[in-house]
Write a protein that holds these residues in place. Structure first.
Motif, PDB file in Angstrom:
ATOM      1  N   GLY A 172      -5.670  -6.929  17.014  1.00 30.65           N
ATOM      2  CA  GLY A 172      -4.498  -7.896  17.646  1.00 30.65           C
ATOM      3  C   GLY A 172      -4.528  -9.244  17.304  1.00 30.65           C
ATOM      4  N   THR A 173      -5.511  -9.434  16.284  1.00 32.71           N
ATOM      5  CA  THR A 173      -5.539 -10.739  15.874  1.00 32.71           C
ATOM      6  C   THR A 173      -4.601 -11.369  14.485  1.00 32.71           C
ATOM      7  OG1 THR A 173      -7.322 -10.268  14.324  1.00 32.71           O
ATOM      8  CG2 THR A 173      -8.121 -10.946  16.244  1.00 32.71           C
ATOM      9  N   ALA A 174      -4.742 -12.391  14.296  1.00 26.62           N
ATOM     10  CA  ALA A 174      -3.534 -12.845  13.203  1.00 26.62           C
ATOM     11  C   ALA A 174      -3.984 -12.205  11.781  1.00 26.62           C
ATOM     12  CB  ALA A 174      -3.305 -14.135  13.205  1.00 26.62           C
ATOM     13  N   ALA A 175      -2.922 -11.887  11.155  1.00 26.03           N
ATOM     14  CA  ALA A 175      -3.306 -11.441   9.862  1.00 26.03           C
ATOM     15  C   ALA A 175      -3.322 -12.516   9.058  1.00 26.03           C
ATOM     16  CB  ALA A 175      -2.447 -10.259   9.370  1.00 26.03           C
ATOM     17  N   ALA A 176      -3.913 -12.476   7.782  1.00 34.46           N
ATOM     18  CA  ALA A 176      -3.968 -13.712   6.936  1.00 34.46           C
ATOM     19  C   ALA A 176      -2.575 -13.676   6.403  1.00 34.46           C
ATOM     20  CB  ALA A 176      -4.816 -13.186   5.339  1.00 34.46           C
ATOM     21  N   ALA A 177      -2.245 -14.957   6.028  1.00 35.80           N
ATOM     22  CA  ALA A 177      -0.858 -15.419   5.552  1.00 35.80           C
ATOM     23  C   ALA A 177      -0.348 -14.684   4.596  1.00 35.80           C
ATOM     24  CB  ALA A 177      -0.668 -16.796   5.574  1.00 35.80           C
ATOM     25  N   GLU A 178      -1.087 -14.629   3.366  1.00 28.76           N
ATOM     26  CA  GLU A 178      -1.073 -14.060   2.143  1.00 28.76           C
ATOM     27  C   GLU A 178      -0.703 -12.552   2.335  1.00 28.76           C
ATOM     28  OE1 GLU A 178       0.222 -13.150  -1.425  1.00 28.76           O
ATOM     29  OE2 GLU A 178      -0.210 -15.240  -0.826  1.00 28.76           O
ATOM     30  N   THR A 179      -1.436 -11.907   3.454  1.00 21.36           N
ATOM     31  CA  THR A 179      -1.153 -10.510   3.513  1.00 21.36           C
ATOM     32  C   THR A 179       0.311 -10.189   4.155  1.00 21.36           C
ATOM     33  OG1 THR A 179      -3.496 -10.078   4.140  1.00 21.36           O
ATOM     34  CG2 THR A 179      -2.051  -8.512   4.865  1.00 21.36           C
ATOM     35  N   VAL A 180       0.746 -11.256   5.090  1.00 21.87           N
ATOM     36  CA  VAL A 180       1.734 -10.935   5.575  1.00 21.87           C
ATOM     37  C   VAL A 180       2.981 -11.166   4.794  1.00 21.87           C
ATOM     38  CG1 VAL A 180       3.229 -11.933   7.348  1.00 21.87           C
ATOM     39  CG2 VAL A 180       1.207 -11.801   7.936  1.00 21.87           C
ATOM     40  N   ARG A 181       2.790 -12.034   3.517  1.00 24.09           N
ATOM     41  CA  ARG A 181       3.827 -12.585   2.914  1.00 24.09           C
ATOM     42  C   ARG A 181       3.872 -11.444   1.726  1.00 24.09           C
ATOM     43  NH1 ARG A 181       5.469 -17.962   2.545  1.00 24.09           N
ATOM     44  NH2 ARG A 181       5.853 -17.677   0.280  1.00 24.09           N
ATOM     45  N   ARG A 182       2.856 -10.793   1.504  1.00 24.61           N
ATOM     46  CA  ARG A 182       2.698  -9.620   0.632  1.00 24.61           C
ATOM     47  C   ARG A 182       3.623  -8.321   1.322  1.00 24.61           C
ATOM     48  NH1 ARG A 182      -2.303  -9.028  -0.046  1.00 24.61           N
ATOM     49  NH2 ARG A 182      -2.647  -7.171   1.213  1.00 24.61           N
ATOM     50  N   LYS A 183       3.448  -7.946   2.506  1.00 22.32           N
ATOM     51  CA  LYS A 183       3.979  -6.979   3.276  1.00 22.32           C
ATOM     52  C   LYS A 183       5.388  -7.261   3.251  1.00 22.32           C
ATOM     53  CE  LYS A 183      -0.099  -5.516   5.778  1.00 22.32           C
ATOM     54  NZ  LYS A 183      -0.628  -5.426   7.348  1.00 22.32           N
ATOM     55  N   ARG A 184       6.003  -8.499   3.613  1.00 22.76           N
ATOM     56  CA  ARG A 184       7.360  -8.801   3.755  1.00 22.76           C
ATOM     57  C   ARG A 184       7.852  -8.608   2.463  1.00 22.76           C
ATOM     58  NH1 ARG A 184      10.780 -12.639   2.574  1.00 22.76           N
ATOM     59  NH2 ARG A 184      12.565 -12.873   3.829  1.00 22.76           N
ATOM     60  N   ARG A 185       7.239  -8.853   1.070  1.00 21.34           N
ATOM     61  CA  ARG A 185       7.961  -8.908  -0.085  1.00 21.34           C
ATOM     62  C   ARG A 185       8.038  -7.396  -0.353  1.00 21.34           C
ATOM     63  NH1 ARG A 185       3.984 -12.717  -2.069  1.00 21.34           N
ATOM     64  NH2 ARG A 185       2.852 -10.979  -2.740  1.00 21.34           N
ATOM     65  N   THR A 186       7.344  -6.499  -0.220  1.00 25.26           N
ATOM     66  CA  THR A 186       7.414  -5.054  -0.233  1.00 25.26           C
ATOM     67  C   THR A 186       8.800  -4.552   0.798  1.00 25.26           C
ATOM     68  OG1 THR A 186       5.146  -4.627  -0.657  1.00 25.26           O
ATOM     69  CG2 THR A 186       6.424  -2.702   0.091  1.00 25.26           C
ATOM     70  N   LEU A 187       8.691  -4.958   1.887  1.00 25.06           N
ATOM     71  CA  LEU A 187       9.861  -4.588   2.862  1.00 25.06           C
ATOM     72  C   LEU A 187      11.270  -5.007   2.151  1.00 25.06           C
ATOM     73  CD1 LEU A 187      11.011  -3.273   5.220  1.00 25.06           C
ATOM     74  CD2 LEU A 187      10.427  -5.420   6.632  1.00 25.06           C
ATOM     75  N   VAL A 188      11.326  -6.369   1.627  1.00 25.34           N
ATOM     76  CA  VAL A 188      12.378  -6.633   1.427  1.00 25.34           C
ATOM     77  C   VAL A 188      12.950  -5.886   0.068  1.00 25.34           C
ATOM     78  CG1 VAL A 188      13.336  -9.016  -0.095  1.00 25.34           C
ATOM     79  CG2 VAL A 188      12.298  -9.071   2.043  1.00 25.34           C
ATOM     80  N   ASN A 189      11.942  -5.705  -0.979  1.00 27.13           N
ATOM     81  CA  ASN A 189      12.105  -5.030  -2.229  1.00 27.13           C
ATOM     82  C   ASN A 189      12.641  -3.857  -1.866  1.00 27.13           C
ATOM     83  OD1 ASN A 189      11.010  -3.273  -4.552  1.00 27.13           O
ATOM     84  ND2 ASN A 189      11.629  -4.995  -5.530  1.00 27.13           N
ATOM     85  N   ALA A 190      11.994  -3.072  -0.697  1.00 24.94           N
ATOM     86  CA  ALA A 190      12.460  -1.681  -0.348  1.00 24.94           C
ATOM     87  C   ALA A 190      13.752  -1.849   0.021  1.00 24.94           C
ATOM     88  CB  ALA A 190      11.624  -1.225   0.676  1.00 24.94           C
ATOM     89  N   MET A 191      14.422  -2.790   0.628  1.00 26.33           N
ATOM     90  CA  MET A 191      15.714  -2.818   1.363  1.00 26.33           C
ATOM     91  C   MET A 191      16.715  -3.020   0.021  1.00 26.33           C
ATOM     92  SD  MET A 191      15.751  -1.967   4.460  1.00 26.33           S
ATOM     93  CE  MET A 191      14.416  -0.826   3.899  1.00 26.33           C
ATOM     94  N   HIS A 192      16.256  -3.672  -0.789  1.00 28.67           N
ATOM     95  CA  HIS A 192      17.140  -3.829  -1.915  1.00 28.67           C
ATOM     96  C   HIS A 192      17.288  -2.450  -2.669  1.00 28.67           C
ATOM     97  CE1 HIS A 192      17.223  -8.239  -2.224  1.00 28.67           C
ATOM     98  NE2 HIS A 192      15.909  -8.412  -2.683  1.00 28.67           N
TER      99      HIS A 192
END
Length: 457
Positions: free
Chosen positions: A184-204
């Motif tokens: 429940g604690t905040a994830a590292a900013a780089e981890t969040v951005r990396r996961k979002r990149r994967t999601l964006v790429n998957a949606m492409h």
């Protein structure tokens, strides 16, 4: 309605403040249209309609779409799509990238599960996704333990439709879920951005498959966490501290066992040559030129990153690949100072090389793991530094030796282009990352400004 009754018109740009493009077509005299943000997306959608007409597919008079496009969107779940996306990405991805894709797909899948009866424990669902679903061979191509098979069967039934991500509220909720760790604690900013990149790429990829007419995630107004791109000056060791740390490494594990002594040269390469840890681990005798006096050279051409057996094609813990972000055939020449030449010659005299020519090995002769040299480094910090400094970020990680090296070179006045060439970075990345580490350069600049002003007094 047969495709003979369908007419697809061209792409038309709308005359609005924000550029958009329409695709218009008729089915049995009824006009349908779809709007897109870019001409490329509009052309892609029009091409799918044309292919359907040429294939003789039936078009619905209500939706205006061929049956194949309607049925696919209705039947595809996020989980089924994620398996398809992984199968497409896996063969061409580096092991660390595979691990990152797996982590991101697991997180998104957890956020897109309905509450159905018989829900397994959260920990078991994550285990099944991480270790069995989102790796190759996939769950349909191998025999699964009963508990895992039952869990993934439940996931397949509970997964929400992929089309749900077209709802901005659901997409934003999924993105928000990426900001939290399991506790429940905040994830590292780089981890969040990396996961979002994967999601964006998957949606492409989903757009390419015809599941969406445009990427639904990129259109969501969502504040990305800021990632600190600059090196923390507190981690940078000065030359005296670096020498003390390298000396302390030789005392770790006792003289006979040589747990630390066999790694002194490894850490010295990171400090005196600014090599990355994975580059140092893969170093062989053939890569070195070690003269009796003066500067030597290292010709880098491979890395051995520690990534885990399940992510590599070979099934080994360490991958064997070319330099980071470079073509496989590319090499990098790094001049090394006499201090490092002497340390490496001494290392070869004491320990020789592995059968394949590697300089650095663990106690069994294998590839040195990151956990192995990390533990040695922590022990060395405890021997070399006062307790208050041990608790500080100073050289807290072996990688900080590379940061210390590059900061030292820049502060010594070495041209940034030359430093970047030796480090394997671009000049822009180098200067932006080490801007706060250039101690003493402000004083030099201030003196030059003062001298110029005096000329006009």
């Amino acid at each position: 309605m047969k495709s003979l009754d369908v007419k697809v018109w061209g792409v038309r740009k709308r005359n609005t403040k924000k550029s958009s493009y329409d695709v218009r077509w008729t089915v049995a005299g009824n006009v349908f249209s779809e709007q897109f943000r870019t001409k490329a997306l509009a052309d892609h959608y029009r091409s799918k309609l044309l292919r359907a007409t040429h294939a003789g597919e039936e078009f619905g008079t209500v939706t205006g779409l061929p049956d194949s496009m309607v049925e696919r969107a209705a039947s595809m779940t996020w989980y089924a799509f994620a398996l398809k996306y992984l199968a497409m990405k896996w063969p061409h991805a580096a092991p660390n990238t595979r691990n990152g894709i797996n982590e991101a797909l697991t997180a998104v899948t957890m956020a897109l599960l309905d509450d159905r009866p018989g829900r397994p424990p959260e920990e078991l669902i994550r285990k099944a996704l991480r270790n069995w679903a989102f790796v190759l061979p996939g769950p349909n191509d191998q025999e699964l333990p009963g508990e895992i098979a039952n869990t993934l069967h439940w996931v397949a039934k509970a997964a929400r439709p992929l089309s749900d991500l077209g709802d901005a509220a659901i997409g934003r909720a999924v993105l928000d879920s990426l900001k939290l760790r399991l506790d429940g604690t905040a994830a590292a900013a780089e981890t969040v951005r990396r996961k979002r990149r994967t999601l964006v790429n998957a949606m492409h990829y989903a757009v390419d498959l015809g599941e969406f007419k445009e990427n639904p995630i990129t259109g969501i107004r969502w504040k990305k966490p800021k990632v600190a791109g600059e090196v923390d000056p507190r981690v940078v060791a000065n030359p005296e501290q670096a020498r003390s740390l390298l000396t302390a490494v030789s005392y770790v594990g006792g003289y006979g066992r040589a747990r630390g002594r066999r790694l002194v040269g490894l850490f010295a390469c990171m400090y005196y040559g600014a090599l990355r840890p994975a580059e140092t681990v893969g170093l062989t005798i053939a890569d070195l030129k070690l003269p009796d006096a003066g500067w030597g050279t290292v010709l880098l051409n491979r890395t051995r990153p520690s990534v885990g057996k399940q992510w590599t094609d070979s099934g080994e813990t360490h991958d064997d690949r070319g330099l980071k972000n470079r073509p496989v055939e590319e090499v990098r020449l790094v001049p090394i100072p006499p201090h490092l030449v002497a340390i490496l010659r001494q290392h070869l005299d004491m320990f020789g090389t592995a059968e394949d020519g590697r300089l650095f090995t663990n106690e069994r002769g294998g590839v040195v793991g990151s956990s192995t040299y990390y533990r040695v480094w922590q022990d060395a910090r405890g021997l070399a530094l006062p307790p208050a400094v041990v608790a500080s970020p100073l050289a807290a990680r072996p990688y900080d030796l590379r940061h210390s090296a590059l900061s030292t070179w820049l502060n010594a006045g070495v041209d940034a282009t030359e430093v970047a060439e030796r480090a394997g970075n671009s000049v822009e990345v180098l200067l932006s990352r080490y801007a706060k580490c250039l101690d003493g350069r402000q004083e030099v600049a201030n003196r030059r400004i003062e001298d110029l002003l005096r000329e006009y007094e």
